[in-house]
Design a protein around this motif. Sequence first.
Motif, PDB file in Angstrom:
ATOM      1  N   MET A  82     -17.528 -41.261 -21.116  1.00  0.00           N
ATOM      2  CA  MET A  82     -18.585 -41.863 -21.934  1.00  0.00           C
ATOM      3  C   MET A  82     -18.777 -43.337 -21.600  1.00  0.00           C
ATOM      4  O   MET A  82     -19.907 -43.855 -21.655  1.00  0.00           O
ATOM      5  CB  MET A  82     -18.242 -41.699 -23.417  1.00  0.00           C
ATOM      6  N   LYS A  83     -17.717 -44.024 -21.238  1.00  0.00           N
ATOM      7  CA  LYS A  83     -17.838 -45.422 -20.835  1.00  0.00           C
ATOM      8  C   LYS A  83     -18.663 -45.539 -19.557  1.00  0.00           C
ATOM      9  O   LYS A  83     -19.531 -46.421 -19.447  1.00  0.00           O
ATOM     10  CB  LYS A  83     -16.446 -46.015 -20.620  1.00  0.00           C
ATOM     11  N   MET A  84     -18.421 -44.656 -18.601  1.00  0.00           N
ATOM     12  CA  MET A  84     -19.180 -44.687 -17.353  1.00  0.00           C
ATOM     13  C   MET A  84     -20.656 -44.372 -17.594  1.00  0.00           C
ATOM     14  O   MET A  84     -21.545 -45.006 -17.010  1.00  0.00           O
ATOM     15  CB  MET A  84     -18.572 -43.706 -16.358  1.00  0.00           C
TER      16      MET A  84
ATOM     17  N   ASP B 113     -14.369 -48.254 -23.931  1.00  0.00           N
ATOM     18  CA  ASP B 113     -13.295 -48.907 -23.178  1.00  0.00           C
ATOM     19  C   ASP B 113     -12.085 -49.152 -24.078  1.00  0.00           C
ATOM     20  O   ASP B 113     -10.944 -48.891 -23.681  1.00  0.00           O
ATOM     21  CB  ASP B 113     -13.820 -50.216 -22.584  1.00  0.00           C
ATOM     22  N   ASN B 114     -12.337 -49.658 -25.271  1.00  0.00           N
ATOM     23  CA  ASN B 114     -11.230 -49.875 -26.218  1.00  0.00           C
ATOM     24  C   ASN B 114     -10.573 -48.559 -26.625  1.00  0.00           C
ATOM     25  O   ASN B 114      -9.345 -48.486 -26.779  1.00  0.00           O
ATOM     26  CB  ASN B 114     -11.749 -50.602 -27.461  1.00  0.00           C
ATOM     27  N   ALA B 115     -11.388 -47.507 -26.799  1.00  0.00           N
ATOM     28  CA  ALA B 115     -10.825 -46.204 -27.160  1.00  0.00           C
ATOM     29  C   ALA B 115      -9.943 -45.659 -26.042  1.00  0.00           C
ATOM     30  O   ALA B 115      -8.886 -45.066 -26.305  1.00  0.00           O
ATOM     31  CB  ALA B 115     -11.954 -45.225 -27.476  1.00  0.00           C
TER      32      ALA B 115
ATOM     33  N   GLY C 179      -4.477 -44.545 -24.112  1.00  0.00           N
ATOM     34  CA  GLY C 179      -3.396 -44.741 -23.146  1.00  0.00           C
ATOM     35  C   GLY C 179      -2.120 -45.253 -23.799  1.00  0.00           C
ATOM     36  O   GLY C 179      -1.016 -44.779 -23.488  1.00  0.00           O
ATOM     37  N   GLU C 180      -2.269 -46.208 -24.726  1.00  0.00           N
ATOM     38  CA  GLU C 180      -1.088 -46.715 -25.441  1.00  0.00           C
ATOM     39  C   GLU C 180      -0.454 -45.626 -26.300  1.00  0.00           C
ATOM     40  O   GLU C 180       0.776 -45.511 -26.367  1.00  0.00           O
ATOM     41  CB  GLU C 180      -1.499 -47.906 -26.307  1.00  0.00           C
TER      42      GLU C 180
ATOM     43  N   ALA D  26     -22.509 -52.105 -26.651  1.00  0.00           N
ATOM     44  CA  ALA D  26     -21.486 -51.879 -27.682  1.00  0.00           C
ATOM     45  C   ALA D  26     -20.784 -50.545 -27.468  1.00  0.00           C
ATOM     46  O   ALA D  26     -19.569 -50.443 -27.682  1.00  0.00           O
ATOM     47  CB  ALA D  26     -22.125 -51.928 -29.064  1.00  0.00           C
ATOM     48  N   ARG D  27     -21.519 -49.516 -27.050  1.00  0.00           N
ATOM     49  CA  ARG D  27     -20.890 -48.217 -26.792  1.00  0.00           C
ATOM     50  C   ARG D  27     -19.932 -48.306 -25.605  1.00  0.00           C
ATOM     51  O   ARG D  27     -18.848 -47.712 -25.634  1.00  0.00           O
ATOM     52  CB  ARG D  27     -21.965 -47.165 -26.542  1.00  0.00           C
ATOM     53  N   MET D  28     -20.319 -49.010 -24.565  1.00  0.00           N
ATOM     54  CA  MET D  28     -19.426 -49.159 -23.416  1.00  0.00           C
ATOM     55  C   MET D  28     -18.145 -49.888 -23.816  1.00  0.00           C
ATOM     56  O   MET D  28     -17.032 -49.485 -23.431  1.00  0.00           O
ATOM     57  CB  MET D  28     -20.135 -49.916 -22.300  1.00  0.00           C
ATOM     58  N   THR D  29     -18.279 -50.940 -24.605  1.00  0.00           N
ATOM     59  CA  THR D  29     -17.100 -51.679 -25.065  1.00  0.00           C
ATOM     60  C   THR D  29     -16.229 -50.820 -25.980  1.00  0.00           C
ATOM     61  O   THR D  29     -14.997 -50.828 -25.880  1.00  0.00           O
ATOM     62  CB  THR D  29     -17.535 -52.948 -25.809  1.00  0.00           C
ATOM     63  N   ALA D  30     -16.860 -50.066 -26.873  1.00  0.00           N
ATOM     64  CA  ALA D  30     -16.101 -49.208 -27.796  1.00  0.00           C
ATOM     65  C   ALA D  30     -15.345 -48.118 -27.043  1.00  0.00           C
ATOM     66  O   ALA D  30     -14.182 -47.827 -27.357  1.00  0.00           O
ATOM     67  CB  ALA D  30     -17.050 -48.590 -28.822  1.00  0.00           C
TER      68      ALA D  30
END
Length: 339
Positions: free
Chosen positions: A77-79, A300-302, A307-308, A294-298
């Motif tokens: 979704m980020k891509m 990326d954070n998700a 991963g964590e 904002a969707r790309m940033t969200a």
Amino acid sequence: QRRVHGDRLNFWKGKRLSLSTSDTMQALRQSTRVISANSFQAPHALKPDFVRFATNEKAVKLRMKSVGSIRKITKAMKMVAASKLRAEQRRLDNGRPFVQAGTSLFTSIKPDQVPAGVGAVTTPEKPQSAILVPITSDRGLCGGVNSSIAKLAKLKTVELEKEGAKVEIMTVGDKGKAALQRQYGDRFSRNIWENWKNGSNFGIASAIADRIITTNADAAFLMFNRFQSVIAFNSLCVPLLSKKQFDSYEVKMQLVDYEFEGDEEELSGDLYEFYVASSVYQAMLENATSEQSARMTAMDNASKNAGEMLEKLSLQYNKARQARITTELIEIISGAVAV
């Protein structure tokens, strides 16, 4: 107490028992197994521990699989959002000069440039009626883009109603309707959604502008997110000129250097429609670009959070697996010592 004499094992527990050699070895193994089990853990508690370790490993493994799948989805979704953001930025860069050239023609004059006694019309302090046009998206997973617009609309509604104005709300985007319908559903005049499938275009903006003009409200407000960068946007509430304000001296002063043909009143109506449509078009371009950023940033954070979480689950799984292996090794070693 127990004593061993050659091939005979004597147990002193209130009475003496005599066993053969084969019975002696079997009894020794059983007694040693009980003693070793009691040294570490009660026999009845061994089975639940094995079950607990196995259950923990299986549950953690399933959760690791689900979190890994979520991380793959958020990365995809980020891509997709990054690709759409580039397209929206190109559309915004091409649309901004067109919109600003039209709107600045009617709003660039300053109040101190208006001669005294010409009947200049300014924004009414207490309008009798007002229409709010919050522009949101049809889909979520884009951070605070939609919630910030809904908050602006709520605050502006309260402010106008305190002044005695009758407020109408025309939402653009399904998320704006969902956020405001419960509390301000009775103020809705029209809901517009599914207008982002083919991207923002001037035709859709003109249709929305026509709906705004037909309300004949004393004041109109556009609420949208202005794009600043990939990680920043501003939520704005921009007032629009009413038809009465548009026909005032301030606006006509902008047109003295131009020559027009046709009826002046009809021409003024066409220019006003163009002004409102241009303002709506700019708001749609800005909001669509802010949504994708904002969707790309969200996403990326998700992806980073997934991963964590996956690392923590891997550590938890390894601890449970190591505990199970250690318990099995203790049982094997205890059995070897007994033999």
